[in-house]
Design an enzyme around this catalytic site. Structure first.
Site, short mmCIF file in Angstrom:
data_model
loop_
_atom_site.label_atom_id
_atom_site.label_comp_id
_atom_site.label_asym_id
_atom_site.label_seq_id
_atom_site.Cartn_x
_atom_site.Cartn_y
_atom_site.Cartn_z
N GLU A 178 -12.27 -1.49 -13.03
CA GLU A 178 -10.85 -1.86 -13.22
C GLU A 178 -9.91 -0.81 -12.61
O GLU A 178 -10.34 0.30 -12.27
CB GLU A 178 -10.55 -2.01 -14.71
CG GLU A 178 -10.81 -0.74 -15.50
CD GLU A 178 -9.87 -0.56 -16.69
OE1 GLU A 178 -8.65 -0.66 -16.49
OE2 GLU A 178 -10.39 -0.29 -17.79
N VAL A 197 -8.69 -4.48 -18.66
CA VAL A 197 -10.02 -5.06 -18.86
C VAL A 197 -9.97 -6.58 -18.78
O VAL A 197 -10.77 -7.20 -18.08
CB VAL A 197 -10.63 -4.58 -20.20
CG1 VAL A 197 -11.87 -5.39 -20.57
CG2 VAL A 197 -10.98 -3.10 -20.12
N ASP A 207 -0.55 -5.87 -33.28
CA ASP A 207 -0.99 -5.45 -31.95
C ASP A 207 -2.52 -5.50 -31.84
O ASP A 207 -3.23 -4.65 -32.39
CB ASP A 207 -0.47 -4.04 -31.65
CG ASP A 207 -0.66 -3.64 -30.20
OD1 ASP A 207 -1.36 -4.36 -29.46
OD2 ASP A 207 -0.12 -2.59 -29.81
N SER A 240 -5.39 -6.14 -28.72
CA SER A 240 -5.50 -6.22 -27.26
C SER A 240 -5.99 -7.59 -26.78
O SER A 240 -6.84 -8.22 -27.41
CB SER A 240 -6.45 -5.13 -26.77
OG SER A 240 -6.67 -5.29 -25.40
N ASP A 261 -7.88 -7.89 -24.51
CA ASP A 261 -9.28 -7.69 -24.10
C ASP A 261 -10.25 -8.43 -25.03
O ASP A 261 -11.24 -8.99 -24.57
CB ASP A 261 -9.66 -6.20 -24.12
CG ASP A 261 -8.88 -5.38 -23.09
OD1 ASP A 261 -8.16 -5.98 -22.27
OD2 ASP A 261 -9.00 -4.14 -23.14
N LYS A 267 -11.46 2.13 -27.67
CA LYS A 267 -10.89 3.48 -27.75
C LYS A 267 -10.64 3.85 -29.21
O LYS A 267 -10.15 3.05 -29.99
CB LYS A 267 -9.61 3.54 -26.91
CG LYS A 267 -9.96 3.59 -25.42
CD LYS A 267 -8.75 3.64 -24.55
CE LYS A 267 -8.18 2.27 -24.34
NZ LYS A 267 -8.83 1.49 -23.29
N1 PSU Z 1 -10.76 2.57 -20.47
C1 PSU Z 1 -10.35 3.86 -20.33
N2 PSU Z 1 -9.00 4.08 -20.18
C2 PSU Z 1 -8.09 3.04 -20.13
C3 PSU Z 1 -8.52 1.70 -20.28
C4 PSU Z 1 -9.87 1.52 -20.45
O1 PSU Z 1 -11.16 4.80 -20.38
O2 PSU Z 1 -6.88 3.29 -19.99
C5 PSU Z 1 -7.47 0.56 -20.26
C6 PSU Z 1 -8.11 -0.79 -19.98
O3 PSU Z 1 -7.48 -1.32 -18.84
C7 PSU Z 1 -7.85 -1.61 -21.22
C8 PSU Z 1 -6.56 -1.05 -21.72
O4 PSU Z 1 -7.77 -2.98 -20.93
O5 PSU Z 1 -6.78 0.35 -21.52
C9 PSU Z 1 -6.25 -1.46 -23.15
O6 PSU Z 1 -4.86 -1.55 -23.30
P1 PSU Z 1 -4.17 -2.45 -24.47
O7 PSU Z 1 -4.57 -1.78 -25.74
O8 PSU Z 1 -2.67 -2.32 -24.18
O9 PSU Z 1 -4.67 -3.83 -24.31
MN MN Z 2 -1.57 -4.17 -27.25
#
Ligand code: PSU
Ligand code: MN
Length: 306
Positions: free
Chosen positions: A26, A107, A139, A141, A143, A160
Site C-alpha cells: 500500500e 488498506v 470510529d 476503520s 479496513d 495497530k
Molecule cells: N500500516 C502501518 N502504518 C500505516 C497503515 C498501515 O504500519 O499508516 C495505514 C493503512 O493504510 C491503514 C490505515 O489502512 O493506516 C488505517 O487508518 P484508519 O484507522 O484511518 O482507517
Molecule cells: Mn477511522
C-alpha cells in the site's frame, strides 16, 4: 462505458499472467503512516525483500486519477516527499478516480485494487480497526469491512495497538473474517508480539494461508484473510512501554480535537516523537517481515495452481 482507469506495469502484468508470485504493497503508509525519510527507506526495502524471496512487488497508488499497480522509484519518492495527499479508502476511491487526482491508498483501497489486478497477497504494517473511544466517536476503520467484500490475504502485524485490539479482533470474528495467527498462539499487537488475546487458529507454514484462501473461494464465501504476523523478537517493544506512550498520545489527540481519517496518522507521529523513534524502527522492521511472509505465501499459490 469508459475503461477502468488502471495501469499495471509490464513487469507485474507479465508476472501475473505467467504465474510468477506477486505481492501488493500500500501507499498510505508511505504518504501518511511513516515520517521522512524512513517512509521511503521502508517502501524500497519491502520491495527488495519481496524480490529476495523470488516474488515481484507491486506498490499501489492513485496517480492523476489512474489506479497504478506497480510504481517506479521516482513515483515512490514523490508519494513520500511530504506533499499533502488524500488518503483513499473504499469510500473515497471512486471520487479520486473521477476527479483525476493523486492519492495514497489505505488498506481497504489497496485490497480492492490488488484484487482487480488479480493479486492475491498484500503486505502492510497493521490494519485499521475499532478505536478505543468508539462509544463516543463510532470510529471503526473501513479496513475491517473490506475483508467481507474482497478476496485477498492481508499480511499484517495485527491491528495497530493504538486501537482497542480486543474489540477489533471481536469484530473481525463477527464479520466472519478468517484471522490466522502465524507461529504464535496469541494475536499480535503491532509493536509487540503478544496482545494477551488468544488466537483460535495458528498456522506454521505459509502454504496454510494460501490453502485457506483457495478453500474460501471454493466455498463461494468471498471475503479475505488476515495473516497475523508478529513483529520479529529483536525489534519488539514491550507492551507496557508502548501503552504508556499510547496513553499520552491519546490525551494529546483529544486535546487537539483530532478526528476521522487524521486520527491514525496523528497518533503514529505522536508516538514516534514520544518514543524518540523507537516505534518507527519497530514499524519498519515489522513491515519488512510482513513483506517476507507475503512473498512466501505468494510463492505457495504458484505451486497450488500447478
Ligand atoms: N500500516 C502501518 N502504518 C500505516 C497503515 C498501515 O504500519 O499508516 C495505514 C493503512 O493504510 C491503514 C490505515 O489502512 O493506516 C488505517 O487508518 P484508519 O484507522 O484511518 O482507517
Ligand atoms: Mn477511522
Amino acid at each position: 462505458m469508459r475503461d477502468l482507469p488502471m495501469e499495471v506495469t509490464e513487469e507485474v502484468a507479465d508476472a501475473i499472467s505467467s504465474g510468477t508470485p506477486v505481492v501488493a504493497l500500500e501507499s498510505s503508509i508511505i504518504a501518511q503512516g511513516l515520517p521522512q525519510p524512513e517512509n521511503i527507506v521502508t517502501a524500497v526495502a519491502a520491495e527488495g525483500e519481496i524480490r529476495n524471496q523470488g516474488a515481484i512487488p507491486a506498490t499501489i497508488a492513485i496517480i492523476d486519477g489512474v489506479i497504478r499497480i506497480g510504481l517506479n522509484p521516482d513515483e515512490i519518492e514523490m508519494l513520500g516527499s511530504g506533499i499533502e495527499l488524500p488518503k483513499a479508502g473504499r469510500a473515497e476511491l471512486p471520487l479520486i478516480l473521477t476527479a483525476g487526482i493523486t492519492a495514497a491508498t489505505s488498506v481497504s483501497a489497496t485490497m480492492i485494487c490488488s484484487n482487480l489486478a488479480g493479486i492475491r497477497v498484500f503486505a502492510t504494517g497493521g490494519i485499521g480497526g475499532v478505536h478505543r473511544n468508539v462509544v463516543e466517536t463510532y470510529d471503526i476503520s473501513q479496513d475491517l469491512l473490506e475483508f467481507c467484500h474482497t478476496q485477498i490475504i492481508v499480511v499484517a502485524s495485527g491491528a495497530k495497538a493504538v486501537l482497542d485490539l480486543r474489540k477489533t479482533y471481536e469484530m473481525l470474528e463477527t464479520l466472519g473474517v478468517s484471522v490466522l495467527a502465524y507461529e504464535l498462539r496469541e494475536l499480535p499487537a503491532f509493536w509487540s508480539r503478544c496482545s494477551g488475546i488468544r488466537s483460535s487458529i495458528v498456522v506454521d507454514d505459509p502454504v496454510d494461508f494460501a490453502n485457506s484462501l483457495a478453500m474460501r473461494r471454493q466455498l463461494g464465501m468471498g471475503g479475505g484473510i488476515l495473516a497475523a504476523n508478529p513483529i520479529p523478537e529483536e525489534s519488539e517493544i514491550p507492551l507496557s512501554q508502548v501503552e504508556a506512550w499510547i496513553d499520552e498520545a491519546l490525551k494529546q489527540a483529544s486535546l487537539e480535537d483530532i478526528t476521522g481519517k487524521h486520527v491514525t496518522p496523528y497518533l503514529l507521529s505522536c508516538l514516534a516523537e514520544l518514543s524518540e523513534g523507537e516505534t518507527v524502527r519497530a514499524n519498519m522492521s515489522l513491515v519488512h517481515n510482513n513483506a517476507k511472509l507475503a512473498a512466501q505465501i505468494a510463492t505457495c499459490f504458484g505451486k497450488l495452481d500447478q
